[in-house]
Design an enzyme around this catalytic site. Structure first.
Site, PDB file in Angstrom:
ATOM      1  N   VAL A 277      71.207  59.086 -35.817  1.00 28.81           N
ATOM      2  CA  VAL A 277      71.087  58.165 -34.681  1.00 28.81           C
ATOM      3  C   VAL A 277      72.406  57.426 -34.414  1.00 28.81           C
ATOM      4  CG1 VAL A 277      69.779  56.273 -33.679  1.00 28.81           C
ATOM      5  CG2 VAL A 277      68.669  57.820 -35.294  1.00 28.81           C
ATOM      6  N   SER A 278      72.939  57.639 -33.223  1.00 33.88           N
ATOM      7  CA  SER A 278      74.188  57.007 -32.812  1.00 33.88           C
ATOM      8  C   SER A 278      73.906  55.872 -31.832  1.00 33.88           C
ATOM      9  CB  SER A 278      75.072  58.045 -32.122  1.00 33.88           C
ATOM     10  OG  SER A 278      76.164  57.409 -31.487  1.00 33.88           O
ATOM     11  N   PRO A 279      74.720  54.797 -31.866  1.00 36.82           N
ATOM     12  CA  PRO A 279      74.598  53.752 -30.850  1.00 36.82           C
ATOM     13  C   PRO A 279      75.465  54.054 -29.620  1.00 36.82           C
ATOM     14  CG  PRO A 279      76.238  53.091 -32.449  1.00 36.82           C
ATOM     15  CD  PRO A 279      75.767  54.475 -32.865  1.00 36.82           C
TER      16      PRO A 279
END
Ligand code: ZN
Length: 697
Positions: A277-279
């Site tokens: 999960v990337s921001p």
């Protein structure tokens, strides 16, 4: 880009249901505490992107450790979230030893669980295993001690604040703060399993609220899945990144009038199933062409990086936007009544010798264990590890999903320890880049023994994972634990805490592992790493329900005496000819508009001479009733402190720059800088520089 949304509107004023009437029936005793754990902000490489050029050069946000102690009868559990990349046994053992000096056997490796928020913008070199120190030029005792001291202090503070309390669980969804960075891997999971979920990231923010017997709020724990990589590898200022922003913002809201980092109501944010999960929700683009890329099927030109940014115009704004979305979600959860947690408290912590562990394969469609026996492997990293992700560098210019060997890399890496044929078979289809489990020179490169943990508070379960589970890996862990709890009459709520106790890179599902993107290549104990954890978690949950004692397992040996370091020691400081430390090179203008950036430049010294924990290099002061009072420190979002070495005619000196975004408090202000200079004999002298006053209009 679009604005960040959350599912429901946040209530403008703070209303926390159930507070006033929570007076009676405190089920638990709970302590909350916070401490400044900021490490050396200059010269030391940051931990996370493994970029040897990314060394510290100042502070944007200070690092904090937030501790929560749960007590019920004889049972006691400590849960910490610290603004660092990860934890290991060396850090945890030293923290426990410090606690035992004060409190005897109340705290031990059995009941102290430390987690990192996984920020990539903090000084490194504090982990024992060799590989984690390569990009920092080895072990940094300064960083290690700063972190151990800060974490210890936060637990001592929590211990001193243990009061009768009630616990409430609530949750909400935070949208547009996440993006799955390996959707191709996620899509390998069975369709039946994927159909149960409406997103390829876990959008749920889960919150545990601690309410004192008098009905007032004591502390808040929040779990949310996102990489703390809004600050990218060009950053040189210490930052607690998006989760740190959310914590500071929440504490500001809950503790009006108190200084940043000195709240009485503590707001902790824990990183959940963040593996994939990337921001950076604008997605990956080629550095120069701006074309969309994924480093696997759509590749940028030679020597052109593929990395993701967003949603802000720069990394600071992105950190703030993602942090603000998470903060709003947390405040929304706080406005919900929530469900009270009641019942026994149990904590299970076990050392697992992963290459020797085995278990039954889990069937995610049937949601049960099969009869197939599976095993862990001796640690190794696959080729795609070197490619990085779109949150980080593609340092060796490799593409993701690599399933074939590269003879050049084989030549470089084979000198460090060869994988055996059994290793190759065990890790298949991973092509082994680094057989780290076979590499013991000058000390072990990777841990073989890691800790897996579970806290069960009346059906609210916290899984402590020694690494970064992918979204689906986290969901399977929650499923297995919740299933046991349901069978035993609980209405369960389960959260995953990543980077807990030890760091063993990633944990993907077996299906994700088959396509060997970065996260799978970094699943170091092989394709069944998750299956082994699932078997153990089932066992732990049963034990937590029936009250069985789980054996501690084999405690890893202490590496701290074997570590090596090539980090240069702090040199003596010099002030340029005719100047003194703390003198001002550049004064602020006499008049500043609200919201404008004020810059002051001082004759500085190396900040490693005094880390100023629980204090500050920067103090922005305002004149009030004839005296100067501090209105902002290093811990505030609006200040930035940076240091730079300047070569002079005969010697080099340090220039310290402070910037501050002027508030709208239209009165007289000034900027102070606290430093400490090292003499040629190693003696350290503190000094303070103060700018001319300026008026905000
Ligand atoms: Zn990570």
């Amino acid at each position: 880009m679009g604005t960040l949304l959350i599912t429901k509107l946040v209530i403008a004023t703070l209303v926390v249901p159930g507070l006033a009437k929570a007076g009676s029936g405190a089920e638990y005793q709970v302590g909350v505490g916070i401490a400044d754990m900021t490490g050396p902000c200059a010269d030391i490489g940051f931990m996370g992107y493994a970029d040897i050029g990314q060394k510290g050069g100042g502070i944007h946000l200070r690092q904090f450790s937030r501790a929560f102690i749960f007590v019920r009868g004889d049972a006691r559990a400590v849960l910490v979230t610290a603004d660092i990349h990860s934890i290991d046994i060396g850090v945890r053992r030293q923290v426990v030893q410090n606690l035992q000096q004060r409190y005897g056997n109340l705290y031990s490796l059995r009941n102290v669980i430390l987690t990192g928020t996984h920020t990539h913008s903090g000084p490194g070199g504090y982990l024992g295993n060799f590989l984690f120190g390569v990009s920092t030029l080895g072990f940094s005792r300064e960083t290690f001690e700063a972190y151990v001291n800060g974490i210890t202090r936060s637990i001592v503070n929590a211990h001193n604040q243990i009061v009768p309390a009630r616990l409430f669980v609530s949750s909400t969804h935070v949208l547009n703060a996440q993006m799955n960075r390996s959707p191709f891997s996620y899509d390998q999971n069975p369709a039946e399993e994927r159909q149960r979920y409406n997103s390829n990231t876990d959008t749920e923010l889960t919150q545990l609220r601690v309410v004192k017997a008098d009905g007032s709020l004591h502390g808040v724990l929040n779990w949310f899945a996102v990489h703390t990589t809004s600050m990218n590898m060009t950053n040189r200022l210490i930052s607690s990144d998006n989760l740190g922003y959310a914590a500071m913002r929440m504490e500001k809201e809950l503790n009006p009038g108190r200084a940043a980092g000195k709240p009485s109501i503590v707001g902790g944010f824990f990183s959940a199933s963040l593996g994939d999960v990337s921001p950076n929700i604008r997605g990956p683009r080629c550095e120069r062409s701006g074309q969309e890329c994924d480093n696997q099927f759509r590749i940028c030109d030679l020597f052109e990086l593929c990395f993701a940014q967003g949603p802000g115009e720069d990394m600071f704004e992105s950190t703030k936007k993602i942090g603000e979305a998470i903060f709003k979600g947390a405040m929304e959860a706080l406005s919900l009544p929530g469900k009270e947690v009641r019942g026994s408290l149990r904590v299970v912590n076990q050392f697992l010798d992963m290459p020797r562990e085995s278990g039954y394969r889990y069937d995610p469609v049937q949601r049960k264990f099969t009869n197939e026996r599976v095993h862990g492997c001796v640690p190794s990293l696959g080729y795609s590890f070197a490619s990085g992700t779109f949150d980080g560098a593609n340092a060796l210019n490799m593409t993701q999903g690599t399933l074939v060997s590269n003879p050049l890399l084989d030549a470089i890496t084979s000198i460090i320890g060869k994988p055996t044929p059994a290793d190759v078979a065990c890790h298949a289809p991973k092509p082994i880049l680094l057989a780290t489990g076979r590499a013991n020179f000058p000390l072990p490169w990777h841990p073989k023994i890691v800790t897996l943990s579970l806290i069960n508070i009346g059906g609210f379960a916290v899984i402590g994972v020694p690494g970064e589970p992918s979204t689906m890996a986290g969901r399977r862990m929650k499923d297995v634990v919740a299933d046991v709890l349901k069978q035993n009459g609980f209405e369960p709520k389960v959260v995953v805490s990543s980077s807990a106790n030890d760091y063993a890179h990633y944990v993907t599902t077996f299906e994700e592992y088959q396509v060997q993107r970065y996260e799978a290549a970094s699943t170091i104990y092989g394709p069944h790493t998750l299956d082994i954890f699932l078997n153990k978690l089932k066992e732990f949950t049963i034990a937590s329900v029936v009250g069985n004692i789980i054996p501690q397992g084999p405690e890893p040996t202490d590496l701290l005496n074997q570590t090596i370091s090539l980090i240069p020691s702090v040199p003596a400081d010099n002030a340029p000819f005719g100047k003194n430390f703390g003198d001002v090179f550049q004064q602020p203008p006499e008049v500043v508009k609200a919201g404008e950036i004020v810059t002051v430049v001082f004759v500085g010294a190396n900040p490693r001479n005094d880390l100023r924990q629980e204090s500050s290099y920067v103090e922005v002061e305002k004149l009030e009733q004839g005296g100067w009072i501090t209105v902002a420190t290093d811990a505030n979002w609006d200040t930035r402190f940076s240091v730079e070495r300047v070569e002079g005619l005969f010697s080099s000196s340090i220039r310290a720059t402070v910037t501050w975004r002027a508030s709208n408090d239209r009165t007289l202000h000034r900027v102070a800088y606290n430093g400490a200079a090292r003499g040629f004999l190693g003696n350290i002298v503190s000094f303070r520089g103060v700018s001319n006053p300026f008026m905000i209009i």
